[in-house]
Design a protein around this motif. Structure first.
Motif, PDB file in Angstrom:
ATOM      1  N   ALA A 101       7.245  -3.229 -11.704  1.00 24.55           N
ATOM      2  CA  ALA A 101       8.389  -4.106 -11.400  1.00 24.55           C
ATOM      3  C   ALA A 101       9.170  -3.561 -10.210  1.00 24.55           C
ATOM      4  N   THR A 102       9.353  -2.234 -10.174  1.00 25.79           N
ATOM      5  CA  THR A 102      10.039  -1.617  -9.039  1.00 25.79           C
ATOM      6  C   THR A 102       9.232  -1.807  -7.759  1.00 25.79           C
ATOM      7  N   LEU A 103       7.928  -1.574  -7.852  1.00 22.86           N
ATOM      8  CA  LEU A 103       7.052  -1.760  -6.685  1.00 22.86           C
ATOM      9  C   LEU A 103       7.169  -3.177  -6.135  1.00 22.86           C
ATOM     10  N   ALA A 104       7.032  -4.167  -7.015  1.00 20.47           N
ATOM     11  CA  ALA A 104       7.071  -5.563  -6.568  1.00 20.47           C
ATOM     12  C   ALA A 104       8.425  -5.916  -5.972  1.00 20.47           C
ATOM     13  N   LEU A 105       9.485  -5.352  -6.541  1.00 24.52           N
ATOM     14  CA  LEU A 105      10.821  -5.643  -6.015  1.00 24.52           C
ATOM     15  C   LEU A 105      11.007  -5.008  -4.641  1.00 24.52           C
ATOM     16  N   HIS A 106      10.453  -3.812  -4.444  1.00 22.25           N
ATOM     17  CA  HIS A 106      10.541  -3.168  -3.136  1.00 22.25           C
ATOM     18  C   HIS A 106       9.732  -3.923  -2.079  1.00 22.25           C
ATOM     19  N   VAL A 107       8.573  -4.428  -2.480  1.00 23.28           N
ATOM     20  CA  VAL A 107       7.775  -5.222  -1.534  1.00 23.28           C
ATOM     21  C   VAL A 107       8.541  -6.479  -1.144  1.00 23.28           C
ATOM     22  N   ARG A 146       0.829  -1.204   0.000  1.00 23.65           N
ATOM     23  CA  ARG A 146       0.000   0.000   0.000  1.00 23.65           C
ATOM     24  C   ARG A 146       0.874   1.268   0.000  1.00 23.65           C
ATOM     25  N   ARG A 147       1.944   1.240   0.756  1.00 20.05           N
ATOM     26  CA  ARG A 147       2.837   2.400   0.805  1.00 20.05           C
ATOM     27  C   ARG A 147       3.477   2.642  -0.564  1.00 20.05           C
ATOM     28  N   GLN A 148       3.973   1.572  -1.171  1.00 19.41           N
ATOM     29  CA  GLN A 148       4.586   1.702  -2.486  1.00 19.41           C
ATOM     30  C   GLN A 148       3.562   2.145  -3.531  1.00 19.41           C
ATOM     31  N   SER A 205      13.639  -1.903   3.543  1.00 22.63           N
ATOM     32  CA  SER A 205      12.565  -1.065   3.014  1.00 22.63           C
ATOM     33  C   SER A 205      13.142   0.173   2.335  1.00 22.63           C
ATOM     34  N   TYR A 206      12.567   0.513   1.159  1.00 27.20           N
ATOM     35  CA  TYR A 206      13.047   1.659   0.394  1.00 27.20           C
ATOM     36  C   TYR A 206      11.880   2.533  -0.051  1.00 27.20           C
ATOM     37  N   PRO A 207      12.123   3.837  -0.266  1.00 30.08           N
ATOM     38  CA  PRO A 207      11.119   4.688  -0.913  1.00 30.08           C
ATOM     39  C   PRO A 207      10.932   4.246  -2.360  1.00 30.08           C
ATOM     40  N   PHE A 208       9.751   4.491  -2.925  1.00 24.88           N
ATOM     41  CA  PHE A 208       9.457   4.021  -4.280  1.00 24.88           C
ATOM     42  C   PHE A 208      10.459   4.547  -5.302  1.00 24.88           C
ATOM     43  N   ASN A 209      10.831   5.808  -5.211  1.00 23.47           N
ATOM     44  CA  ASN A 209      11.702   6.413  -6.224  1.00 23.47           C
ATOM     45  C   ASN A 209      13.189   6.240  -5.929  1.00 23.47           C
ATOM     46  N   GLN A 210      13.514   5.440  -4.920  1.00 26.76           N
ATOM     47  CA  GLN A 210      14.924   5.212  -4.617  1.00 26.76           C
ATOM     48  C   GLN A 210      15.174   3.704  -4.532  1.00 26.76           C
ATOM     49  N   GLY A 211      15.867   3.267  -3.491  1.00 27.98           N
ATOM     50  CA  GLY A 211      16.064   1.834  -3.274  1.00 27.98           C
ATOM     51  C   GLY A 211      16.745   1.142  -4.425  1.00 27.98           C
ATOM     52  N   VAL A 212      16.056   0.147  -4.993  1.00 27.35           N
ATOM     53  CA  VAL A 212      16.666  -0.683  -6.025  1.00 27.35           C
ATOM     54  C   VAL A 212      16.905   0.071  -7.318  1.00 27.35           C
ATOM     55  N   ASN A 229      13.289 -14.042  -6.019  1.00 28.19           N
ATOM     56  CA  ASN A 229      13.247 -12.830  -6.832  1.00 28.19           C
ATOM     57  C   ASN A 229      12.539 -13.097  -8.152  1.00 28.19           C
ATOM     58  N   LEU A 230      12.785 -14.263  -8.724  1.00 25.15           N
ATOM     59  CA  LEU A 230      12.120 -14.634  -9.973  1.00 25.15           C
ATOM     60  C   LEU A 230      10.632 -14.851  -9.756  1.00 25.15           C
ATOM     61  N   ALA A 231      10.309 -15.700  -8.763  1.00 25.53           N
ATOM     62  CA  ALA A 231       8.912 -16.072  -8.559  1.00 25.53           C
ATOM     63  C   ALA A 231       8.114 -15.003  -7.825  1.00 25.53           C
ATOM     64  N   GLY A 232       8.778 -14.234  -6.948  1.00 26.75           N
ATOM     65  CA  GLY A 232       8.049 -13.307  -6.103  1.00 26.75           C
ATOM     66  C   GLY A 232       8.072 -11.878  -6.563  1.00 26.75           C
ATOM     67  N   HIS A 233       8.795 -11.606  -7.629  1.00 25.99           N
ATOM     68  CA  HIS A 233       8.874 -10.221  -8.083  1.00 25.99           C
ATOM     69  C   HIS A 233       8.387 -10.085  -9.520  1.00 25.99           C
ATOM     70  N   GLU A 234       9.012 -10.809 -10.443  1.00 27.79           N
ATOM     71  CA  GLU A 234       8.682 -10.627 -11.857  1.00 27.79           C
ATOM     72  C   GLU A 234       7.256 -11.070 -12.168  1.00 27.79           C
ATOM     73  N   THR A 235       6.841 -12.220 -11.658  1.00 25.53           N
ATOM     74  CA  THR A 235       5.510 -12.727 -11.992  1.00 25.53           C
ATOM     75  C   THR A 235       4.409 -11.838 -11.408  1.00 25.53           C
ATOM     76  N   THR A 236       4.574 -11.405 -10.158  1.00 28.72           N
ATOM     77  CA  THR A 236       3.564 -10.533  -9.549  1.00 28.72           C
ATOM     78  C   THR A 236       3.518  -9.183 -10.250  1.00 28.72           C
ATOM     79  N   ALA A 237       4.678  -8.630 -10.569  1.00 28.35           N
ATOM     80  CA  ALA A 237       4.735  -7.350 -11.266  1.00 28.35           C
ATOM     81  C   ALA A 237       4.023  -7.433 -12.608  1.00 28.35           C
ATOM     82  N   ASN A 238       4.253  -8.509 -13.350  1.00 31.61           N
ATOM     83  CA  ASN A 238       3.589  -8.687 -14.640  1.00 31.61           C
ATOM     84  C   ASN A 238       2.076  -8.740 -14.479  1.00 31.61           C
ATOM     85  N   THR A 239       1.611  -9.444 -13.454  1.00 30.32           N
ATOM     86  CA  THR A 239       0.171  -9.583 -13.239  1.00 30.32           C
ATOM     87  C   THR A 239      -0.459  -8.237 -12.917  1.00 30.32           C
ATOM     88  N   VAL A 240       0.184  -7.450 -12.065  1.00 33.20           N
ATOM     89  CA  VAL A 240      -0.331  -6.124 -11.728  1.00 33.20           C
ATOM     90  C   VAL A 240      -0.373  -5.248 -12.977  1.00 33.20           C
TER      91      VAL A 240
END
Length: 566
Positions: A198-204, A172-174, A213-220, A336-347
């Protein structure tokens, strides 16, 4: 003449070998008793996966009459996304694809798919296909037998309700920060939906999975001290070139005589390895200082590693207890593969589809407004009530899931396979079995005559209308689909342990965005709203497999405009 002989001999030898191999495998396929399609290439061959786009003429052969081009429909990586259920409607829910390398039984029968996924010891993951996922170490995705049980026992407990609560808050924060960034673009909209999700999912993931934890426009997005690449970019390069690892071992990628593209990949591997080592060191340091924090995947992996080290010090056989550092890195990469890329694509797909179907924005928002009193509260009081958001996820995964087929293989013994009619087939040992997820998800027998239409309301019993009434919101109940018909997270003992993680993240993002904003396509000069929505649907349908997941070919083709609700 000598040159022709020199060039022709290996070509002739290859043709003869191919013909002999196909004949041999054809004889084995006849014993199975399923319809047969003969192809000179296998979509599971890593060289073909990398090169097939260079042979467009082969794909055009699928238009040959009298079924002569049927095999060409099965040659492209991810062919199932384009074909949907068509081929199975023509030749049957199960068929054997005969190739020079092996026979591949393709399954679009729900009962047979359920059997394959339920019997993990009889239908195993093909080692050759999953080997490239071991680039940083063996992990939950690639191991079998007792080793899989050990990895599952040590990693699965971190996916619990405490983690779900953390995922909810961070997502929700991201999402709030991401939406704010998008709305500032005004009527020009944003074309960065795929990149930003993709950035959002990676930060989550880094927050709930690794405690950072990172701010949306920073972090990764930022290059960390001591690095030449960002976390996001190094990971993205590794993921997008995952098939390359099956051909070129990572230790050779940095050789000076290799092409620049491969050397860049080698740098990404080294960078991501360093990022993981630093995360592991920080987690161990906080553990040594007894710093309190929310348990996460990384802390669970570290505890497992420490158990392994303690076992070694005690003279015990450690391989059956904890995880080595290499296995920790392997699992970090896998998640990272299963928990970031796939969820980001779905969103990303869901947001584009919602923009193309404004009536479903209103439908979802109606539910969000009823939950508004608790939406700002905790996960426990909000998530269970946002069923329409979850239905949007299910419907998006049904038609645009990241994985379009699930590979398995019969074990070292012959295995029986039963379809929903009760027919029984015997597969020889080591036969490849590909579950055609896309065909299962678009079978009219399961999903009705509009199986190719994106209609989230189909997920509720007795709800065939486009926009159910408010009264229906209070009594809506999810439909029950036959086992094996809907398998975006697989099923059975090896069902994805991060399923709930992904569901909570998706619902949190959609509820946050649609509760405050309306999304629509940016119209070009002369376009009507109907034209804009049509362009969005064309954008999502123009998708293909990149590396191992489904992605839009031109995700920046149409901008999305985000307007704050009054």
């Amino acid at each position: 003449m000598a040159i022709l002989l020199f060039l022709g001999t290996p070509i002739l030898a290859f043709v003869v070998w191919t013909a002999f191999s196909i004949f041999r495998n054809y004889q084995l396929a006849r014993r199975i008793g399923l319809p047969i399609v003969i192809s000179p290439v296998s979509t599971l061959n890593p060289f073909w996966i990398l090169l097939w786009r260079g042979f467009p003429a082969i794909l055009s052969l699928k238009h040959l009459p009298w079924g002569l081009g049927t095999w060409a429909r099965c040659t492209s990586m991810g062919w199932a996304f384009q074909d949907k259920h068509k081929l199975h409607a023509e030749i049957g829910p199960l068929f054997t694809l005969v190739t020079p390398a092996a026979n591949e039984v393709t399954v679009a029968d729900p009962e047979a798919a359920h059997v394959v996924l339920a019997r993990r010891k009889d239908y195993i993951k093909p080692a050759a296909m999953y080997e490239q996922l071991n680039v940083f170490g063996r992990n939950l995705n690639t191991v079998e037998g007792e080793e899989w049980q050990r990895h599952r026992r040590l990693t699965a407990p971190s996916f619990n309700e405490k983690t779900s609560s953390l995922v909810w808050e961070e997502a929700r924060r991201q999402a709030r920060d991401m939406a704010s960034s998008w709305s500032r673009q005004g009527p020009q909209g944003t074309t960065e939906v795929v990149a930003d999700t993709a950035t959002l999912a990676l930060h989550v993931l880094t927050c709930a999975g690794f405690g950072e934890s990172y701010p949306f426009n920073q972090g990764v997005r930022k290059v960390a001290t001591g690095h030449a690449m960002t976390y996001r970019d190094s990971l993205a390069l590794c993921l997008s070139n995952i098939i390359t690892f099956a051909i070129v071992p990572k230790r050779y990628l940095s050789l000076s005589f290799f092409p620049q593209k491969l050397r860049k990949l080698g740098q990404a591997v080294q960078e991501f390895q360093q990022y993981m080592e630093e995360m592991l060191a920080r987690e161990r340091d906080s553990g040594a200082k007894e710093t309190s924090g929310t348990p996460n995947l990384m802390s669970a992996l570290v505890r497992a590693s420490d158990e392994d080290a303690h076992a070694k010090d005690s003279g015990q056989h450690s391989s059956k207890l904890g995880l080595t550092d290499e296995e920790i890195f392997g699992n970090i990469f896998a998640y990272n593969l299963a928990g970031h890329e796939t969820t980001a694509n779905t969103v990303a797909y869901a947001l584009v589809l919602l923009a193309a179907h404004p009536q479903y924005q209103d439908w979802v928002r109606e539910e969000i407004m009823q939950v508004q009193d608790t939406l700002a509260g905790d996960y426990n009081s909000s998530f269970p009530r946002l069923q329409r958001c979850l239905a949007v996820m299910y419907e998006t995964l049904r038609l645009y899931g990241s994985i379009v087929f699930i590979p398995r293989a019969a074990s070292h013994e012959s295995q029986k396979l039963v379809n929903r009619k009760g027919d029984e087939f015997v597969l020889p040992p080591s036969t490849s079995v590909n579950l055609n997820v896309q065909a299962l998800h678009t079978d009219p027998k399961t999903w009705g005559p509009d199986s190719l239409s994106w209609r989230p309301s189909r997920w509720f019993t007795g709800s065939n209308r486009r926009t159910p009434s408010e009264k229906e919101t209070e009594s809506q109940t999810f439909i029950s689909v036959p086992k094996g018909s809907f398998i975006p997270w697989a099923d059975g003992p090896r069902v994805c342990p991060g399923q709930k993680f992904a569901q909570v993240e998706f619902v949190a993002v959609i509820a946050t965005l649609l509760g405050k904003y309306r999304v629509k396509p940016m119209l070009e000069t002369g376009q009507t709203e109907a034209d804009g929505r049509k362009s969005l649907l064309e954008m999502v349908d123009d998708s293909a497999i990149f590396a191992i997941t489904l992605q839009m070919n031109q995700p920046r083709k149409v901008a999305l405009v985000w307007e704050a609700l009054g």
